[in-house]
Scaffold this motif. Structure first.
Motif, mmCIF file in Angstrom:
data_model
loop_
_atom_site.group_PDB
_atom_site.id
_atom_site.type_symbol
_atom_site.label_atom_id
_atom_site.label_comp_id
_atom_site.label_asym_id
_atom_site.label_seq_id
_atom_site.Cartn_x
_atom_site.Cartn_y
_atom_site.Cartn_z
ATOM 1 N N TRP A 154 0.834 -1.214 0.000
ATOM 2 C CA TRP A 154 0.000 0.000 0.000
ATOM 3 C C TRP A 154 0.861 1.253 0.000
ATOM 4 O O TRP A 154 0.531 2.247 -0.650
ATOM 5 C CB TRP A 154 -0.944 -0.027 1.195
ATOM 6 C CG TRP A 154 -1.855 1.158 1.288
ATOM 7 C CD1 TRP A 154 -2.696 1.621 0.326
ATOM 8 C CD2 TRP A 154 -2.003 2.027 2.411
ATOM 9 N NE1 TRP A 154 -3.375 2.729 0.778
ATOM 10 C CE2 TRP A 154 -2.976 2.993 2.060
ATOM 11 C CE3 TRP A 154 -1.433 2.067 3.682
ATOM 12 C CZ2 TRP A 154 -3.356 4.002 2.930
ATOM 13 C CZ3 TRP A 154 -1.822 3.071 4.549
ATOM 14 C CH2 TRP A 154 -2.777 4.032 4.175
ATOM 15 N N ARG A 155 1.972 1.229 0.725
ATOM 16 C CA ARG A 155 2.865 2.389 0.720
ATOM 17 C C ARG A 155 3.393 2.675 -0.682
ATOM 18 O O ARG A 155 3.477 3.833 -1.104
ATOM 19 C CB ARG A 155 4.034 2.154 1.680
ATOM 20 C CG ARG A 155 3.655 2.291 3.154
ATOM 21 C CD ARG A 155 4.808 1.850 4.029
ATOM 22 N NE ARG A 155 4.495 2.005 5.454
ATOM 23 C CZ ARG A 155 5.187 1.427 6.437
ATOM 24 N NH1 ARG A 155 6.238 0.639 6.129
ATOM 25 N NH2 ARG A 155 4.858 1.622 7.690
ATOM 26 N N LYS A 156 3.745 1.627 -1.423
ATOM 27 C CA LYS A 156 4.204 1.812 -2.801
ATOM 28 C C LYS A 156 3.090 2.406 -3.657
ATOM 29 O O LYS A 156 3.320 3.306 -4.488
ATOM 30 C CB LYS A 156 4.657 0.479 -3.399
ATOM 31 C CG LYS A 156 5.958 -0.065 -2.835
ATOM 32 C CD LYS A 156 6.325 -1.350 -3.561
ATOM 33 C CE LYS A 156 7.615 -1.947 -3.054
ATOM 34 N NZ LYS A 156 7.966 -3.201 -3.794
ATOM 35 N N ILE A 157 1.883 1.899 -3.472
ATOM 36 C CA ILE A 157 0.742 2.395 -4.245
ATOM 37 C C ILE A 157 0.470 3.855 -3.919
ATOM 38 O O ILE A 157 0.208 4.672 -4.809
ATOM 39 C CB ILE A 157 -0.494 1.509 -3.968
ATOM 40 C CG1 ILE A 157 -0.343 0.163 -4.686
ATOM 41 C CG2 ILE A 157 -1.776 2.208 -4.397
ATOM 42 C CD1 ILE A 157 -1.423 -0.835 -4.347
ATOM 43 N N GLU B 172 -0.041 -5.507 -8.004
ATOM 44 C CA GLU B 172 0.748 -4.699 -8.927
ATOM 45 C C GLU B 172 1.904 -3.992 -8.222
ATOM 46 O O GLU B 172 2.830 -3.498 -8.870
ATOM 47 C CB GLU B 172 -0.134 -3.667 -9.636
ATOM 48 C CG GLU B 172 -1.101 -4.254 -10.650
ATOM 49 C CD GLU B 172 -0.414 -4.690 -11.949
ATOM 50 O OE1 GLU B 172 0.768 -4.343 -12.145
ATOM 51 O OE2 GLU B 172 -1.072 -5.361 -12.764
ATOM 52 N N ALA B 173 1.858 -3.918 -6.893
ATOM 53 C CA ALA B 173 2.965 -3.320 -6.143
ATOM 54 C C ALA B 173 4.136 -4.276 -5.980
ATOM 55 O O ALA B 173 5.207 -3.868 -5.526
ATOM 56 C CB ALA B 173 2.475 -2.865 -4.764
ATOM 57 N N GLU C 159 6.030 -9.632 -9.728
ATOM 58 C CA GLU C 159 4.761 -10.017 -10.347
ATOM 59 C C GLU C 159 4.391 -9.052 -11.465
ATOM 60 O O GLU C 159 3.908 -9.469 -12.524
ATOM 61 C CB GLU C 159 3.655 -10.046 -9.288
ATOM 62 C CG GLU C 159 2.265 -10.372 -9.827
ATOM 63 C CD GLU C 159 2.173 -11.746 -10.487
ATOM 64 O OE1 GLU C 159 1.336 -11.901 -11.404
ATOM 65 O OE2 GLU C 159 2.927 -12.658 -10.082
ATOM 66 N N ARG C 160 4.632 -7.784 -11.242
ATOM 67 C CA ARG C 160 4.305 -6.803 -12.285
ATOM 68 C C ARG C 160 5.174 -7.014 -13.518
ATOM 69 O O ARG C 160 4.704 -6.908 -14.651
ATOM 70 C CB ARG C 160 4.479 -5.386 -11.733
ATOM 71 C CG ARG C 160 3.875 -4.312 -12.642
ATOM 72 C CD ARG C 160 3.972 -2.925 -12.026
ATOM 73 N NE ARG C 160 5.343 -2.527 -11.765
ATOM 74 C CZ ARG C 160 5.893 -2.475 -10.577
ATOM 75 N NH1 ARG C 160 5.186 -2.801 -9.494
ATOM 76 N NH2 ARG C 160 7.149 -2.089 -10.427
ATOM 77 N N GLU C 161 6.450 -7.329 -13.312
ATOM 78 C CA GLU C 161 7.335 -7.592 -14.448
ATOM 79 C C GLU C 161 6.910 -8.858 -15.178
ATOM 80 O O GLU C 161 6.952 -8.921 -16.418
ATOM 81 C CB GLU C 161 8.775 -7.723 -13.961
ATOM 82 C CG GLU C 161 9.774 -8.151 -15.029
ATOM 83 C CD GLU C 161 9.858 -7.227 -16.217
ATOM 84 O OE1 GLU C 161 10.351 -7.664 -17.281
ATOM 85 O OE2 GLU C 161 9.441 -6.054 -16.108
ATOM 86 N N THR D 2 4.056 0.152 -14.950
ATOM 87 C CA THR D 2 4.407 0.664 -13.632
ATOM 88 C C THR D 2 3.134 1.020 -12.870
ATOM 89 O O THR D 2 2.060 1.198 -13.462
ATOM 90 C CB THR D 2 5.277 1.928 -13.728
ATOM 91 O OG1 THR D 2 4.493 3.002 -14.285
ATOM 92 C CG2 THR D 2 6.520 1.703 -14.580
ATOM 93 N N LEU D 3 3.270 1.166 -11.558
ATOM 94 C CA LEU D 3 2.128 1.620 -10.759
ATOM 95 C C LEU D 3 1.677 3.011 -11.193
ATOM 96 O O LEU D 3 0.483 3.269 -11.349
ATOM 97 C CB LEU D 3 2.497 1.633 -9.276
ATOM 98 C CG LEU D 3 2.459 0.305 -8.537
ATOM 99 C CD1 LEU D 3 3.046 0.457 -7.146
ATOM 100 C CD2 LEU D 3 1.025 -0.229 -8.450
#
Length: 352
Positions: A101-104, A164-165, A169-171, A183-184
């Protein structure tokens, strides 16, 4: 995005800084002034050295180190102008959720920096129950067989999948889907584009001009999506679209173009803050020379943005490759795409 300076000691500061590394002063962001300020505690509130006329408190999400934005101590608000748009956040008793959540939130706050500078409408769901902007950050259900959370937009409600953070997994998803960029921040910029299509195009009286440039959005979206994934992209798609996903449907074309417009203005502002110049040291490099000294948020001509953007991305892509990385900006801006960026630019400039 721009650089900041500590009002106490003159240290260079960056948007996400919580503390000045030179003097130790706590820092907070004043969204109404677009200013990151050193703070002094005063009787349970904070005096911003950059705006001492009013005391402030931190957004309630500062408790979770998810926000460093400030609210006036007499504003009657617990959350800042960005966090009051949150609808659902994940279970923060789970450490992995808190980190995600912090990344988001870091990406979301960069989005709001741009939306505020562009003076775009930012009604919350409580202020506008029908069209207000709200974000839901959702974790996948524990049942592995249950449907996964899908990032998307629905009438002002933007859902961001918590997974997605996760950079790995996003890559993986980026590679699986054949995307050059994921990217986010890119997700936020794309999805909010759908929201502003509703507000500025559909409800703003610009459908005729939009359809002439992007196509007719009344085409069945489900059928268009199936065709995209079953048949692939049209031949020579780069002549008219900024990305393969933009070819899916006129709605997606607009959202992708909107996202790229935000990429451009934010990055050009940072380049100008650093006083960047591109001067290739080769005889034929004159056409790639540029001094980036424009304010992209005030430029009246999208062509001026493009004239600065293209040399900058050529240089940045080359630097990335020198470090063994892929292109920072792996996209081509054809004349048709630039025309679409101009449409977005004109929409935004009409608001500012």
């Amino acid at each position: 995005m721009k650089l900041y300076e500590c009002q106490h000691c003159g240290q260079v500061l960056y948007f996400e800084n919580r503390k000045c590394e030179r003097c130790g002063y706590r820092l907070g962001y004043l969204p109404e002034k677009g200013l990151l300020s050193a703070l002094e505690e005063r009787g349970g509130a904070w005096l911003a050295l950059g705006a001492p006329e009013q005391h402030h408190i931190f957004c309630a999400n500062a408790e979770h180190d998810a926000c460093n934005w400030l609210v006036g101590d007499n504003a009657g608000q617990s959350y800042c102008v960005a966090c009051r748009h949150n609808g659902t956040i994940p279970d923060l008793t789970l450490p992995q959720n808190l980190l995600a959540w912090r990344k988001i939130e870091a990406a979301k706050h960069r989005l709001f920096y741009t939306l505020l500078k562009l003076k775009l409408p930012l009604a919350t769901r409580s202020e506008d129950p029908e069209h207000g902007l709200v974000f839901n950050f959702l974790a996948d259900p524990p049942d592995q067989n249950a449907p996964k959370v899908m990032t998307g937009h629905d009438n002002g409600v933007i859902t961001i999948a918590l997974v997605e953070a996760d950079d790995a997994e996003r890559e993986k998803r980026r590679s699986t889907m054949g995307e050059p960029y994921r990217t986010l921040l890119g997700h936020f910029r794309h999805e909010v584009g759908h929201h502003y299509w509703d507000l500025l195009v559909r409800d703003g009286g610009h459908l005729k001009a939009y359809r002439a440039l992007f196509g007719d959005e009344r085409e069945d979206y489900g059928d268009a999506l199936k065709r995209h994934y079953n048949e692939g992209v049209p031949e020579n798609w780069q002549n008219s679209f900024v990305s393969t996903y933009a070819t899916t449907h006129p709605w997606e074309d607009f959202a992708e173009t909107w996202a790229h417009y935000l990429h451009i203005v934010d990055t050009l502002e940072m380049a100008a803050a650093f006083g960047l110049q591109v001067r290739p040291q080769i005889p034929g490099g004159k056409d790639l020379s540029v001094v980036i000294d424009i304010d992209p948020y005030r430029s009246g001509d999208v062509q001026k943005l493009v004239e600065a953007w293209l040399p900058l991305t050529f240089a940045l892509n080359s630097l990335n490759q020198a470090m063994g990385q892929s292109d920072l900006y792996p996209f081509i801006l054809s004349p048709k795409v630039i025309e679409k960026l101009g449409f977005v630019h004109d929409l935004v400039r009409a608001r500012s």
